[in-house]
Design an enzyme around this catalytic site. Structure first.
Site, PDB file in Angstrom:
ATOM      1  N   SER A  25       0.802  -1.221   0.000  1.00 35.80           N
ATOM      2  CA  SER A  25       0.000   0.000   0.000  1.00 35.80           C
ATOM      3  C   SER A  25       0.837   1.274   0.000  1.00 35.80           C
ATOM      4  O   SER A  25       0.367   2.329  -0.427  1.00 35.80           O
ATOM      5  CB  SER A  25      -0.928   0.020   1.225  1.00 35.80           C
ATOM      6  OG  SER A  25      -0.165  -0.043   2.425  1.00 35.80           O
ATOM      7  N   GLY A  62      -1.874  -4.396   0.987  1.00 37.24           N
ATOM      8  CA  GLY A  62      -1.967  -5.566   1.838  1.00 37.24           C
ATOM      9  C   GLY A  62      -1.000  -6.673   1.507  1.00 37.24           C
ATOM     10  O   GLY A  62      -0.973  -7.699   2.194  1.00 37.24           O
ATOM     11  N   ASN A  91       4.209  -5.335   5.777  1.00 41.43           N
ATOM     12  CA  ASN A  91       3.086  -6.145   6.268  1.00 41.43           C
ATOM     13  C   ASN A  91       3.569  -7.414   6.952  1.00 41.43           C
ATOM     14  O   ASN A  91       2.940  -7.904   7.905  1.00 41.43           O
ATOM     15  CB  ASN A  91       2.127  -6.475   5.129  1.00 41.43           C
ATOM     16  CG  ASN A  91       1.343  -5.254   4.676  1.00 41.43           C
ATOM     17  OD1 ASN A  91       0.868  -4.475   5.490  1.00 41.43           O
ATOM     18  ND2 ASN A  91       1.219  -5.078   3.365  1.00 41.43           N
ATOM     19  N   ASP A 172      -5.380   6.993   9.510  1.00 38.50           N
ATOM     20  CA  ASP A 172      -5.123   5.709  10.159  1.00 38.50           C
ATOM     21  C   ASP A 172      -3.738   5.633  10.798  1.00 38.50           C
ATOM     22  O   ASP A 172      -3.433   4.701  11.528  1.00 38.50           O
ATOM     23  CB  ASP A 172      -5.321   4.545   9.184  1.00 38.50           C
ATOM     24  CG  ASP A 172      -4.408   4.613   7.958  1.00 38.50           C
ATOM     25  OD1 ASP A 172      -3.436   5.399   7.964  1.00 38.50           O
ATOM     26  OD2 ASP A 172      -4.667   3.868   7.000  1.00 38.50           O
ATOM     27  N   HIS A 175      -0.720   4.813   6.675  1.00 40.95           N
ATOM     28  CA  HIS A 175      -0.458   5.067   5.261  1.00 40.95           C
ATOM     29  C   HIS A 175      -0.085   6.526   5.006  1.00 40.95           C
ATOM     30  O   HIS A 175      -0.730   7.422   5.545  1.00 40.95           O
ATOM     31  CB  HIS A 175      -1.693   4.715   4.428  1.00 40.95           C
ATOM     32  CG  HIS A 175      -2.068   3.278   4.507  1.00 40.95           C
ATOM     33  ND1 HIS A 175      -3.035   2.801   5.373  1.00 40.95           N
ATOM     34  CD2 HIS A 175      -1.588   2.204   3.846  1.00 40.95           C
ATOM     35  CE1 HIS A 175      -3.151   1.496   5.221  1.00 40.95           C
ATOM     36  NE2 HIS A 175      -2.280   1.109   4.306  1.00 40.95           N
TER      37      HIS A 175
END
Length: 199
Positions: A25, A62, A91, A172, A175
């Site tokens: 991402s 992801g 991730n 969030d 990001h």
């Protein structure tokens, strides 16, 4: 839901060399216009500096190193890139996946890229301190070790100037936002530009 970001690029028989970005991402333009993501900005900067590349952004929100390793062979066959930028591993780290697995996947991707004739850049990831110093330090060392072992370019910390900078992250806290994309580009460019000048 996985979001796939693909910047259109040439296939076999292309005239312009290809720079392939395979990431998650952080490179997929998550929650922003695709044209604002740093790989698209990279294509413009390359052209502005006389490097006539097509940038193919094969980043998937992801994605893990296992996902990238699975997808890479087909991408190499299709695009025959001159350069591969591997922006993966975040991730893996955030999920606490085994370090040996992450390293093996990244090394396989580096080897596959170099075997296909591409030059490789790794973008290093720094994990939050709450994962413990032992894990985070060993995780960061993966990128340094692989870059040295395989003579790949390394961006030590891809999110430098973004991760802890006010106004650079989405709500969030994970990001980067649209305003951060030029900084991410600069982090890559600082390492890539000298290599292009020498090639």
């Amino acid at each position: 839901m996985l979001l796939i970001s693909m910047v259109a690029g040439p296939v076999l028989g292309q005239e312009r060399p290809v720079l392939l970005v395979i990431g998650d991402s952080l490179s997929a333009g998550y929650n922003m216009p695709l044209d604002a993501a740093w790989p698209r900005l990279l294509e413009q900067r390359l052209q502005d500096h006389g490097h006539d590349f097509d940038v193919v952004n094969a980043s998937v929100t992801g994605d893990t190193t296992q996902g990238g390793r699975t997808r890479l062979p087909r991408l190499l066959e299709r695009h025959q890139p001159a350069w591969v930028i591997i922006e993966l591993g975040g991730n893996d780290g955030l999920r606490g996946l085994p370090l040996a697995t992450t390293r093996a996947n990244l090394e396989a991707m580096v080897r596959a890229s170099t075997d296909a004739g591409a030059q490789v850049m790794l973008t290093g990831i720094v994990l939050p301190p709450n994962y413990g110093s032992g894990y985070t330090q060993a995780f960061e060392a993966i990128y340094t070790d692989l870059a040295e072992q395989h003579r790949a370019l390394l961006v030590p910390f891809f999110m430098e100037g973004v991760a802890l900078t006010k106004g650079m992250m989405q709500a969030d806290g994970i990001h980067p936002n649209e305003q951060a994309q030029p900084i991410l580009l600069d982090n890559v460019w600082a390492v890539l530009a000298p290599a292009l000048s020498d090639s």
